[in-house]
Design an enzyme around this catalytic site. Sequence first.
Site, PDB file in Angstrom:
ATOM      1  N   HIS A 225       0.444  -0.690   5.043  1.00 12.53           N
ATOM      2  CA  HIS A 225       0.577  -1.244   3.692  1.00 12.53           C
ATOM      3  C   HIS A 225      -0.594  -0.810   2.815  1.00 12.53           C
ATOM      4  O   HIS A 225      -0.399  -0.328   1.692  1.00 12.53           O
ATOM      5  CB  HIS A 225       0.655  -2.775   3.800  1.00 12.53           C
ATOM      6  CG  HIS A 225       0.819  -3.491   2.500  1.00 12.53           C
ATOM      7  ND1 HIS A 225       1.984  -4.104   2.137  1.00 12.53           N
ATOM      8  CD2 HIS A 225      -0.052  -3.714   1.473  1.00 12.53           C
ATOM      9  CE1 HIS A 225       1.847  -4.658   0.944  1.00 12.53           C
ATOM     10  NE2 HIS A 225       0.603  -4.447   0.526  1.00 12.53           N
ATOM     11  N   HIS A 229      -0.983   1.937  -0.477  1.00 14.29           N
ATOM     12  CA  HIS A 229      -1.660   1.739  -1.767  1.00 14.29           C
ATOM     13  C   HIS A 229      -2.622   2.892  -2.040  1.00 14.29           C
ATOM     14  O   HIS A 229      -2.660   3.449  -3.144  1.00 14.29           O
ATOM     15  CB  HIS A 229      -2.442   0.426  -1.768  1.00 14.29           C
ATOM     16  CG  HIS A 229      -1.597  -0.802  -1.924  1.00 14.29           C
ATOM     17  ND1 HIS A 229      -0.484  -0.853  -2.718  1.00 14.29           N
ATOM     18  CD2 HIS A 229      -1.721  -2.048  -1.371  1.00 14.29           C
ATOM     19  CE1 HIS A 229       0.048  -2.060  -2.656  1.00 14.29           C
ATOM     20  NE2 HIS A 229      -0.681  -2.804  -1.852  1.00 14.29           N
ATOM     21  N   HIS A 235       3.194  -2.361  -5.021  1.00 12.51           N
ATOM     22  CA  HIS A 235       4.081  -3.265  -4.296  1.00 12.51           C
ATOM     23  C   HIS A 235       5.534  -3.075  -4.730  1.00 12.51           C
ATOM     24  O   HIS A 235       5.798  -2.752  -5.894  1.00 12.51           O
ATOM     25  CB  HIS A 235       3.680  -4.723  -4.534  1.00 12.51           C
ATOM     26  CG  HIS A 235       2.436  -5.118  -3.816  1.00 12.51           C
ATOM     27  ND1 HIS A 235       1.429  -5.825  -4.427  1.00 12.51           N
ATOM     28  CD2 HIS A 235       2.012  -4.896  -2.547  1.00 12.51           C
ATOM     29  CE1 HIS A 235       0.457  -6.041  -3.559  1.00 12.51           C
ATOM     30  NE2 HIS A 235       0.782  -5.478  -2.407  1.00 12.51           N
ATOM     31  N   TYR A 281       6.521  -8.103  -0.311  1.00 17.60           N
ATOM     32  CA  TYR A 281       6.068  -9.378   0.234  1.00 17.60           C
ATOM     33  C   TYR A 281       7.247 -10.208   0.714  1.00 17.60           C
ATOM     34  O   TYR A 281       8.351 -10.123   0.156  1.00 17.60           O
ATOM     35  CB  TYR A 281       5.326 -10.178  -0.837  1.00 17.60           C
ATOM     36  CG  TYR A 281       3.869  -9.831  -1.022  1.00 17.60           C
ATOM     37  CD1 TYR A 281       3.291  -8.744  -0.394  1.00 17.60           C
ATOM     38  CD2 TYR A 281       3.083 -10.600  -1.866  1.00 17.60           C
ATOM     39  CE1 TYR A 281       1.951  -8.446  -0.581  1.00 17.60           C
ATOM     40  CE2 TYR A 281       1.743 -10.303  -2.068  1.00 17.60           C
ATOM     41  CZ  TYR A 281       1.186  -9.219  -1.419  1.00 17.60           C
ATOM     42  OH  TYR A 281      -0.135  -8.918  -1.615  1.00 17.60           O
TER      43      TYR A 281
END
Length: 818
Positions: A225, A229, A235, A281
């Site tokens: 994750h 980035h 996201h 998320y």
Amino acid sequence: MGHLSFIQILALLMVITINASTISRSGKEKVDVERTEGLVEMLREFLDDEEFEDDDEDFIDDDTSLDDVWLDDETRDSFNEDQAALILHEGGEFIQGYDALTHFVDLEEEWFKDHDQHLGSGTRETLGMKRNFDKGTTTWPSGLIPYTTRNFAESRSLAAIKEAIQIIGKETCVKLFEKGSSSAVDYITFDGKGQGCASYVGKTGNQQVVDLQEPGCMTPETVIHEIMHAIGQQHEQSRTDRARYITMLWKNIDKGNYVNYFTELTHDGVSPYDYFSTLQYALGTEMKIPDQRLAFLTSASKTLSHYDVKEIVTAYKCDETCGSVACQNRGFARKTVAVPDKCTCRCPKGLKGTSCTEREGDNDCGGIIELNNGESRSIKAPGYASGTYTTGKECIWFIKGTGTNARIKVEVQELDILASTTTCPHYLSMRYTLVGQPGVNLCNKITSSKTFVKTISDETNMFLFEFNSKKPAASNIGKNGFKLFVSAYQSGCALKPCKNYVTCTDLPNAGYKCTCQIGYSGDNCDVVAASAVVTCNFETDIGGKCCLKNDKSIKNAIWLEKGSGLIGAQKVYAKDGAVFARPFGQYYGNVAKLQTELTFADGARCLQFTAIVVKAREGEQQSGLAVYTVKQGSPLETLKSLVETTSNNWQEFKIPIETLHQKKVVFAGKIGDTMLGIDNVIISKGCNGEGASVCANQPCKNGGVCSSSGASFTCECKSGFSGSTCEIAAKPCDAKPCKNNGQCLNKASGSTTYTCVCVDGYKGTNCKTIDQSCNSDQWKCADGQCIANEFRCDWRLSHCNDGSDEKGCTDHCLSKPC
């Protein structure tokens, strides 16, 4: 001032913003600090358990696929199957399955969402990146990323980093390698003593720190994750097209964590919104989606999803020399670090072959079926005719519609598949969203048919389902499996004709029906009657229920939802609620335009809005706001021009307009150094007070009475409801506080307390804690099946399934605890 100076200022502002956010976060009350420390300690206990020990030598070889990584581990295999299971019980009620990892995963997600941070973006050089790659970030040349590590106390942390790097290299051409003694100037440093899980977005230059706080951040999926980035991705919930797929519940999001939910400058044309992305998320209480059956996808991913790989491949041109490789059925070509000299198709799980035109699974069942519009097919489980389905099978069917705007529909006419009390050991998996995502698993028996229609996307004509009976399980004698009716039809909704965030329903003969929100009418919900009110407070996104849309013809600037801005070193927040709209651009002087795309009936109108425009100081570039109406073929009519609002603060405006018939309302924001934002836009009948109120859009829920003041409103709630829009019910169980299928019982009427009755294996106030009492030899049962609960208030009166209670025979329910 040159472009580079502008970028430096942007970077400085981002750092200031994050520093302020960090100070705010560290300043939480003690109870929150203790809670976080408790979560970290519980994670450490889980990681110290032998079941979760990592083998430092267990890495991915060149012959292992991403799906092998996903499914080889027995515990994760159980999680992905069982968490995905939706068990169909008698009467057709859907109950989400769970397994022993659910508590661990919930805990990990809760900790991660509190600690994952954005540290701004790297240098904005180009708008050429795709999908949830931030358009303005810098990528790493040739996908080569040197890295170092520091401050890691546990060997499993370095193993998690290595595994994440190998997974990325296995699936893409992005190569992370140890910097060693090389003279590389730009590189990543993974830091085990960082604050939470944090990364800048894209390449920033020089040493670039990625925080991976031990132990909470040290799982391969979390490392992946943060690396995503660092290579330039935002996201998934920050995509500019998210409104159709996900809704932010801002009232449930901590202000210090807003940054992880704002929309960002992304281009979304490579692949569809992916609930299964490792950058998505878990929903928690912060977000909701239209189809709750798919909620499990947002917390089920343990590695790169099929579409995550596609995004990286496209941005880093891992397919640049693969022109002759033709991949079908949502497969795509790419080279990888592991196999750098060969282009292969990355197929959705369940499909295979050089061009993804073959299927996986057993040869004597399943198939690839093409249907023209109007065609159908009946499909039955192997062994169906004998009355008992065949075990040991993996049968995959891939259905593809070949007609114009084809859409696939599957009717489950019969279903009788073995089920346990909580999971599906054998199942029928329906992949009715994206073919590259896991499906909803079905088992048990239904008494009425169930229909699955392919969701609207660019994959509307593809449907994959799987029958799996390979796991050893209890007897399935007398269970016939399933019978399906599969059909293809021409869909009117496939063209996405409905505007302004509404529901589309297919009608016969390629027709459709749009269900409009209040204030809108017409076949496509893009007409505003003379007496109607349309609004935008930006809480429900510019691409969603907002009456304003970004002008898509402008490629170098865009309005985005944000929660704060800066006046010098001072933070400024939304006038009301959590977010407002701000313009972002590539260069000074770029202009972003928000505009109505509606047909207004003739008649007087009133435009209300709040705005903030800060006056530039010497040496700064002035931002500016122009509000006007425009009609095709006619000059624009200026309504308001602003380079400064009163006291550099929010200011309310109310502007009468003779008519908006055949006109657009436009908010044009010029990019400069200074703060610029708009909020609470209302277009109503007239400024004399008739209809000129946000209350005309009926924002109050559950019978609440609305009263307005300018662009703001308040709700007087009926007894039993509370919240800014009376959305909170007094019955606490309505908030679903009990986890892991625990049953919630409201206390006395008017009380705010509740009791969770936990299912076997869980305990605690909210059924979040795994009950280990069965492992302590406290109970000895004749049938060997212990129920690890302090009490159960139902038909089960003892701790042993057979009622023997040979040891520890206290009947806790005799004390009437419920």
